[in-house]
Design an enzyme around this catalytic site. Structure first.
Site, PDB file in Angstrom:
ATOM      1  CD  GLU A 301      -2.096 -16.903  -7.591  1.00 57.26           C
ATOM      2  OE1 GLU A 301      -2.691 -17.227  -8.620  1.00 57.26           O
ATOM      3  OE2 GLU A 301      -2.618 -16.206  -6.705  1.00 57.26           O
ATOM      4  CG  ASP A 305      -1.571 -15.143  -3.647  1.00 58.03           C
ATOM      5  OD1 ASP A 305      -2.237 -14.525  -4.504  1.00 58.03           O
ATOM      6  OD2 ASP A 305      -1.515 -16.386  -3.595  1.00 58.03           O
ATOM      7  CB  SER A 514      -5.658 -15.231  -8.025  1.00 61.96           C
ATOM      8  OG  SER A 514      -5.121 -16.451  -8.292  1.00 61.96           O
ATOM      9  CG  ASP A 557     -27.413  -9.620  -0.871  1.00 61.86           C
ATOM     10  OD1 ASP A 557     -26.734 -10.350  -1.621  1.00 61.86           O
ATOM     11  OD2 ASP A 557     -28.627  -9.800  -0.636  1.00 61.86           O
ATOM     12  CB  ILE A 558     -22.750  -8.927  -4.627  1.00 62.19           C
ATOM     13  CG1 ILE A 558     -21.596  -8.571  -3.661  1.00 62.19           C
ATOM     14  CG2 ILE A 558     -22.424  -8.458  -6.057  1.00 62.19           C
ATOM     15  CD1 ILE A 558     -21.306  -7.098  -3.513  1.00 62.19           C
ATOM     16  N   GLY A 592     -29.421 -12.271  -1.262  1.00 58.93           N
ATOM     17  CA  GLY A 592     -29.096 -13.458  -0.474  1.00 58.93           C
ATOM     18  C   GLY A 592     -27.927 -14.199  -1.102  1.00 58.93           C
ATOM     19  CG  ASP A 594     -25.146 -14.589  -5.622  1.00 55.19           C
ATOM     20  OD1 ASP A 594     -23.961 -14.810  -5.965  1.00 55.19           O
ATOM     21  OD2 ASP A 594     -25.514 -13.488  -5.161  1.00 55.19           O
TER      22      ASP A 594
END
Ligand SMILES: *[C@@H]1O[C@H](CO)[C@@H](O)[C@H](O)[C@H]1NC(C)=O
Ligand SMILES: *[C@@H]1O[C@H](CO)[C@@H](O)[C@H](O)[C@H]1NC(C)=O
Ligand SMILES: *[C@@H]1O[C@H](CO)[C@@H](O)[C@H](O)[C@H]1NC(C)=O
Ligand SMILES: *[C@@H]1O[C@H](CO)[C@@H](O)[C@H](O)[C@H]1NC(C)=O
Ligand SMILES: *[C@@H]1O[C@H](CO)[C@@H](O)[C@H](O)[C@H]1NC(C)=O
Ligand SMILES: *[C@@H]1O[C@H](CO)[C@@H](O)[C@H](O)[C@H]1NC(C)=O
Ligand SMILES: *[C@@H]1O[C@H](CO)[C@@H](O)[C@H](O)[C@H]1NC(C)=O
Ligand SMILES: *[C@@H]1O[C@H](CO)[C@@H](O)[C@H](O)[C@H]1NC(C)=O
Length: 610
Positions: A301, A305, A514, A557-558, A592, A594
């Site tokens: 992790e 990062d 993550s 927008d996905i 939009g 979600d």
């Protein structure tokens, strides 16, 4: 008792206290202050493990604050573009002064501690009282019984209680007492690494053999920093704030350590322009910076990062905060402080710093329901304080879609979706995950949904009501499983699948939100760089700005893909004895906002113009 940070307290407070210790509260009956029906999932009580009542614990009490509504309104104003005080961030002294507990709160709580014979130990720090007490004293003070609990996954043993009581008349003066009923938290990255490895073994082999050089088409299969730079339109931006003026912070807990050597190898391979870039590790509460981890899970992790924040934000200064769960300098507190409730330690520590990174990313979280309500509120309020300081606080939304077990933990096993905390706190920016390019789509594990703790914040009202109005087919089937009217999350999204990460010198693929949060944070840090270089204040608490019309419309927008969950599995493994399987449960990515990808993925150059 002793007072710390005197200057914040008006002198009358002290005088007032000395002169007017209220009547003893011993006569007041105790009432349960907070109670969990059972230990959170994953924790087993060890009733036969004897508790040594002579051992000490570091207790802290959070006092009721004044002016909470006024304070929150102020944070909202300084974070809302077009408001006259936009960008007028305030310092911790001002924050603590607004939220200062009332004199009657202080008197009542201190009188109670005096009565219990604990007045000498109590140290008042703003809205906190800290003291070292024996477990025996704590049990008496809180009319409770502590016992040991073991974490099924990590085998870690901690001392907790499911219920504690306070004199009825001081309930209103206290927000929380810890350690009591806050059990722990999960980090988000390492769980998925194995799954990604299995699923992508073939690709992984190919990547290990891949020649250096960048080919955008390959970003459909695996992510390197340049993919994110091109996809989110910040490949041409050159950071210009003087070094050290703009900073990016990465939070690490649970004994996760970022490795310098791995970052070096990563930059050589994937970001040659940034060779020589580095980060510093700041230790909070005894956190370490171990550089020879023999355990890949213990660095995955942190390396994910830091490798992405450093390479994306280059040449911005990066800081890794290593927050320990136990202060090793308190020898007789060893048993009790093996706790993983590090947000409070870290938050209280960072708010005391004069200079805080303008952007901070954290890849930890868990179901709201496993975190006591008092703890949720206290921690979320502290994130608002960071916003007031001018810090953009980013969190991964979680890797469980609508939830893993999808069972209530109130002893009834009610089937319901499980929102993630702190991602659901309205004062943080929650980052969901996507995968692939052309089209970029929601990744199945991206957590999202609606908080059971916080209502829809004002900045989000328009986006959320449009979602419900325009997409009944998406949410109606799950209506009974979530709270309509809760704060929606995530706010935004970024790639979250098959990131190339160097662990102990070798290439690995890691996925999870993550990865998404550090990626988004790298971009936000450069937006802050641009503002700082131009003499403007940093963006601070992002959400009112993100949801404002002009910024919201810059997002990609996905509209493809959906999350899945509640299928009785966690990371592909069956959850033992899980009765709550909701076939097909998940959220669709739709036009939009979600509850899988929020507003969508960012476009740096367009955002910069806003
Ligand atoms: C608790 O004890 C430790 C170790 O002796 C000390 O450093 C710390 O300041 C004490 N805390 C309080 C609130 O007195
Ligand atoms: C506390 O944590 C340390 C290191 O993780 C471990 O060695 C020790 O056994 C733990 N103590 C208990 C009581 O769990
Ligand atoms: C880029 O990668 C794609 C997919 O692996 C491959 O088909 C294409 O030939 C590559 N392009 C170049 C210029 O190497
Ligand atoms: C991207 O990968 C997905 C599957 O991982 C595949 O279905 C899709 O065709 C790929 N797109 C391109 C442009 O190669
Ligand atoms: C990065 O910083 C660490 C700690 O100061 C140091 O040990 C390491 O050599 C540095 N790496 C590079 C590439 O400068
Ligand atoms: C890791 O480093 C520490 C000191 O930095 C040393 O005491 C320890 O033995 C090392 N562990 C391994 C596994 O090399
Ligand atoms: C880390 O790398 C070293 C040297 O390459 C190797 O000996 C060791 O086994 C590796 N550790 C793990 C946990 O893979
Ligand atoms: C809830 O689920 C747990 C674990 O599967 C089980 O032990 C318990 O009996 C269940 N409780 C009820 C009320 O169904």
């Amino acid at each position: 008792m002793r007072y710390v940070n005197f200057s914040v307290w008006p002198l009358v407070a002290l005088v007032g206290f000395a002169l007017s210790v209220p009547a003893a509260s011993t006569s007041t009956p105790y009432e349960v202050f907070e109670e969990l029906p059972m230990a959170p999932e994953g924790w087993t009580e060890l009733p036969s493990m004897r508790v040594n009542l002579q051992k000490s614990m570091a207790m802290r009490i959070h006092l009721a604050q004044q002016n909470v509504v006024k304070f929150e309104q102020k944070v909202m104003e300084i974070s809302t573009p077009d408001h006259p005080s936009y960008g007028d961030h305030i310092d911790t002294k001002q924050i603590k002064s607004i939220l200062r507990p009332s004199q009657s709160t202080l008197n009542a709580v201190l009188a109670w501690l005096e009565d219990a014979g604990l007045g000498e130990q109590a140290v008042v720090e703003h809205d906190w009282i800290k003291m070292n007490v024996t477990i025996g004293q704590a049990q008496e003070l809180l009319q409770t019984r502590y016992s040991y609990f073991r974490n099924d996954e990590t085998q870690k043993i901690i001392l907790r209680t499911l219920s504690y009581s306070l004199p009825a008349e001081i309930h209103k003066h206290i927000l929380l007492v810890q350690p009591t009923n806050m059990f722990g938290m999960r980090q988000m990255g390492s769980a998925i690494i194995k799954e990604v490895e299995d699923a992508s073994l073939r690709q992984m082999k190919a990547f290990k053999q891949m020649a250096p050089g960048f080919n955008f088409t390959q970003c459909n299969d695996t992510i390197v920093p340049q993919c994110l730079k091109v996809l989110y339109n910040f490949q041409d931006y050159v950071a210009k704030a003087p070094y050290g003026k703009n900073k990016l912070g990465v939070n690490g807990f649970l004994e996760q350590y970022a490795q310098y050597e791995d970052l070096k190898v990563f930059l050589q391979n994937y970001t040659p322009k940034a060779i020589g870039a580095n980060f510093s590790t700041v230790s909070v509460n005894g956190g370490l910076a171990i550089q020879n981890s023999s355990n890949l899970d213990g660095i995955a992790e942190a390396n994910l990062d830091i490798q992405y924040t450093v390479s994306l934000s280059y040449p911005t200064q990066n800081i890794y905060y290593s927050t320990g769960g136990r202060p090793p300098y308190i020898p007789d507190l060893d048993i009790v402080t093996n706790d993983s409730e590090p947000y409070l330690d870290w938050l209280n520590w960072i708010l005391d710093q004069p200079d805080i990174p303008q952007t901070i990313t954290t890849s930890y979280g868990e179901s709201e329901q496993t975190v006591p309500l008092s703890y949720r509120h206290t921690v979320c309020n502290l994130f608002a304080q960071l916003g007031a300081r001018g810090v953009s606080v980013l969190f991964s939304s979680g890797d469980a879609g609508p939830g893993w077990s999808c069972r209530s933990n109130d002893g009834k096993n009610t089937t319901k979706f499980l929102p993630t905390f702190p991602a659901s706190c309205p004062w943080v920016t929650s980052v969901g995950g996507t995968k692939n390019i052309n089209p970029e789509e929601a990744v199945y594990f991206s957590s999202g949904g609606f908080s059971e703790t916080w209502p829809v914040p004002s900045y989000q009202e328009k986006a959320i009501s449009a979602y419900f109005e325009n997409n009944p087919d998406s949410w109606k089937p799950w209506e009974q499983y979530f709270v309509k009217g809760g704060r929606g999350f995530p706010d935004v999204a970024a790639q979250g699948f098959n990131y190339r990460v160097i662990l102990n010198g070798t290439v690995n693929l890691i996925g999870g939100t993550s990865a998404s949060s550090p990626a988004f944070a790298g971009l936000v840090s450069l937006l802050n760089d641009d503002r700082i270089a131009n003499g403007k204040p940093p963006l601070g608490f992002l959400n009112p700005w993100l949801y404002s019309d002009k910024v919201a419309e810059t997002f990609n927008d996905i509209t493809h893909g959906r999350s899945t969950g509640c299928n009785g599995k966690m990371w592909g493994q069956p959850i033992a004895g899980n009765p709550a399987v909701v076939l097909g449960a998940g959220w669709d990515a739709v036009p939009g906002w979600d509850p899988v990808t929020g507003l969508g993925t960012p476009n740096f150059e367009k955002m910069r113009q806003c």
